[in-house]
Design a protein around this motif. Structure first.
Motif, PDB file in Angstrom:
ATOM      1  N   GLU A   1       0.829  -1.205   0.000  1.00 47.07           N
ATOM      2  CA  GLU A   1       0.000   0.000   0.000  1.00 47.07           C
ATOM      3  C   GLU A   1       0.864   1.256   0.000  1.00 47.07           C
ATOM      4  N   VAL A   2       1.949   1.238   0.755  1.00 47.59           N
ATOM      5  CA  VAL A   2       2.860   2.388   0.793  1.00 47.59           C
ATOM      6  C   VAL A   2       3.480   2.603  -0.585  1.00 47.59           C
ATOM      7  N   MET A   3       3.878   1.510  -1.243  1.00 49.72           N
ATOM      8  CA  MET A   3       4.457   1.638  -2.585  1.00 49.72           C
ATOM      9  C   MET A   3       3.428   2.166  -3.578  1.00 49.72           C
ATOM     10  N   GLN A   4       2.175   1.720  -3.450  1.00 46.00           N
ATOM     11  CA  GLN A   4       1.128   2.223  -4.345  1.00 46.00           C
ATOM     12  C   GLN A   4       0.936   3.726  -4.168  1.00 46.00           C
ATOM     13  N   GLN A   5       0.990   4.193  -2.941  1.00 45.53           N
ATOM     14  CA  GLN A   5       0.843   5.627  -2.689  1.00 45.53           C
ATOM     15  C   GLN A   5       2.060   6.391  -3.185  1.00 45.53           C
ATOM     16  N   ALA A   6       3.250   5.799  -3.047  1.00 43.81           N
ATOM     17  CA  ALA A   6       4.479   6.485  -3.442  1.00 43.81           C
ATOM     18  C   ALA A   6       4.500   6.775  -4.932  1.00 43.81           C
ATOM     19  N   VAL A   7       4.009   5.859  -5.748  1.00 43.94           N
ATOM     20  CA  VAL A   7       4.060   6.084  -7.196  1.00 43.94           C
ATOM     21  C   VAL A   7       3.098   7.178  -7.642  1.00 43.94           C
ATOM     22  N   LYS A   8       2.246   7.627  -6.750  1.00 41.03           N
ATOM     23  CA  LYS A   8       1.342   8.734  -7.061  1.00 41.03           C
ATOM     24  C   LYS A   8       1.869  10.069  -6.524  1.00 41.03           C
ATOM     25  N   ASP A   9       2.958  10.013  -5.765  1.00 38.38           N
ATOM     26  CA  ASP A   9       3.523  11.198  -5.122  1.00 38.38           C
ATOM     27  C   ASP A   9       4.535  11.850  -6.072  1.00 38.38           C
ATOM     28  N   GLU A  10       4.213  13.036  -6.533  1.00 37.56           N
ATOM     29  CA  GLU A  10       5.062  13.728  -7.505  1.00 37.56           C
ATOM     30  C   GLU A  10       6.462  14.034  -6.959  1.00 37.56           C
ATOM     31  N   LEU A  11       6.565  14.390  -5.685  1.00 42.40           N
ATOM     32  CA  LEU A  11       7.886  14.670  -5.108  1.00 42.40           C
ATOM     33  C   LEU A  11       8.735  13.406  -5.065  1.00 42.40           C
ATOM     34  N   PHE A  12       8.125  12.302  -4.694  1.00 43.81           N
ATOM     35  CA  PHE A  12       8.843  11.033  -4.680  1.00 43.81           C
ATOM     36  C   PHE A  12       9.318  10.680  -6.084  1.00 43.81           C
ATOM     37  N   LEU A  13       8.426  10.816  -7.053  1.00 42.65           N
ATOM     38  CA  LEU A  13       8.784  10.482  -8.439  1.00 42.65           C
ATOM     39  C   LEU A  13       9.891  11.394  -8.960  1.00 42.65           C
ATOM     40  N   ALA A  14       9.855  12.661  -8.586  1.00 39.93           N
ATOM     41  CA  ALA A  14      10.911  13.586  -9.009  1.00 39.93           C
ATOM     42  C   ALA A  14      12.255  13.179  -8.400  1.00 39.93           C
ATOM     43  N   ASP A  15      12.235  12.827  -7.125  1.00 37.75           N
ATOM     44  CA  ASP A  15      13.468  12.353  -6.478  1.00 37.75           C
ATOM     45  C   ASP A  15      13.969  11.075  -7.128  1.00 37.75           C
ATOM     46  N   LEU A  16      13.077  10.185  -7.440  1.00 39.17           N
ATOM     47  CA  LEU A  16      13.454   8.925  -8.076  1.00 39.17           C
ATOM     48  C   LEU A  16      14.079   9.175  -9.443  1.00 39.17           C
ATOM     49  N   ARG A  17      13.480  10.074 -10.214  1.00 38.74           N
ATOM     50  CA  ARG A  17      14.050  10.418 -11.525  1.00 38.74           C
ATOM     51  C   ARG A  17      15.450  11.009 -11.378  1.00 38.74           C
ATOM     52  N   GLU A  18      15.630  11.854 -10.382  1.00 36.82           N
ATOM     53  CA  GLU A  18      16.936  12.470 -10.144  1.00 36.82           C
ATOM     54  C   GLU A  18      17.986  11.410  -9.800  1.00 36.82           C
ATOM     55  N   VAL A  19      17.631  10.476  -8.956  1.00 34.50           N
ATOM     56  CA  VAL A  19      18.563   9.404  -8.599  1.00 34.50           C
ATOM     57  C   VAL A  19      18.871   8.543  -9.821  1.00 34.50           C
ATOM     58  N   MET A  20      17.850   8.264 -10.619  1.00 35.78           N
ATOM     59  CA  MET A  20      18.069   7.468 -11.837  1.00 35.78           C
ATOM     60  C   MET A  20      19.027   8.186 -12.782  1.00 35.78           C
ATOM     61  N   GLU A  21      18.870   9.503 -12.900  1.00 39.10           N
ATOM     62  CA  GLU A  21      19.774  10.279 -13.759  1.00 39.10           C
ATOM     63  C   GLU A  21      21.197  10.263 -13.205  1.00 39.10           C
ATOM     64  N   ASP A  22      21.327  10.359 -11.872  1.00 36.86           N
ATOM     65  CA  ASP A  22      22.652  10.337 -11.247  1.00 36.86           C
ATOM     66  C   ASP A  22      23.389   9.028 -11.530  1.00 36.86           C
ATOM     67  N   PHE A  23      22.668   7.952 -11.670  1.00 36.70           N
ATOM     68  CA  PHE A  23      23.290   6.645 -11.875  1.00 36.70           C
ATOM     69  C   PHE A  23      23.207   6.164 -13.321  1.00 36.70           C
ATOM     70  N   SER A  24      22.757   7.011 -14.213  1.00 38.99           N
ATOM     71  CA  SER A  24      22.601   6.594 -15.611  1.00 38.99           C
ATOM     72  C   SER A  24      23.937   6.203 -16.242  1.00 38.99           C
ATOM     73  N   HIS A  25      25.032   6.843 -15.809  1.00 39.41           N
ATOM     74  CA  HIS A  25      26.341   6.494 -16.359  1.00 39.41           C
ATOM     75  C   HIS A  25      26.715   5.059 -15.976  1.00 39.41           C
ATOM     76  N   VAL A  26      26.322   4.627 -14.803  1.00 38.00           N
ATOM     77  CA  VAL A  26      26.610   3.251 -14.376  1.00 38.00           C
ATOM     78  C   VAL A  26      25.776   2.282 -15.208  1.00 38.00           C
ATOM     79  N   ASP A  27      24.532   2.629 -15.465  1.00 40.51           N
ATOM     80  CA  ASP A  27      23.672   1.761 -16.273  1.00 40.51           C
ATOM     81  C   ASP A  27      24.220   1.611 -17.686  1.00 40.51           C
ATOM     82  N   ALA A  28      24.896   2.640 -18.178  1.00 39.55           N
ATOM     83  CA  ALA A  28      25.403   2.611 -19.535  1.00 39.55           C
ATOM     84  C   ALA A  28      26.662   1.752 -19.668  1.00 39.55           C
ATOM     85  N   GLU A  29      27.346   1.521 -18.557  1.00 40.62           N
ATOM     86  CA  GLU A  29      28.560   0.717 -18.606  1.00 40.62           C
ATOM     87  C   GLU A  29      28.225  -0.763 -18.788  1.00 40.62           C
TER      88      GLU A  29
END
Length: 76
Positions: A44-72
């Motif tokens: 239930e907490v995860m379901q609510q989190a995916v609707k939270d714009e601030l959480f999603l923005a933070d998640l996108r930022e973290v994903m961008e920070d680690f995108s170079h690792v994903d590319a390796e």
């Protein structure tokens, strides 16, 4: 359902080994119920989190920070 007192009287009339087996089974069922409830709460907490714009923005930022690792490529 029987009253607690009636149930207690029946349990005290059981053989001690049967009493222990019953207590063990009740403990197992309680643990299982707690695990199920915990999983449901986390879901239930995860379901609510995916609707939270601030959480999603933070998640996108973290994903961008680690995108170079994903590319390796990882060595095989």
């Amino acid at each position: 359902m029987q009253s607690i007192d009636e149930l207690a009287r029946v349990i005290t009339q059981l053989d001690p080994l049967d009493q222990q087996a019953l207590l063990d089974r009740v403990a197992q069922l309680n643990i299982q119920r707690e695990q199920d409830n915990g999983a449901n709460i986390r879901f239930e907490v995860m379901q609510q989190a995916v609707k939270d714009e601030l959480f999603l923005a933070d998640l996108r930022e973290v994903m961008e920070d680690f995108s170079h690792v994903d590319a390796e490529e990882t060595p095989a």
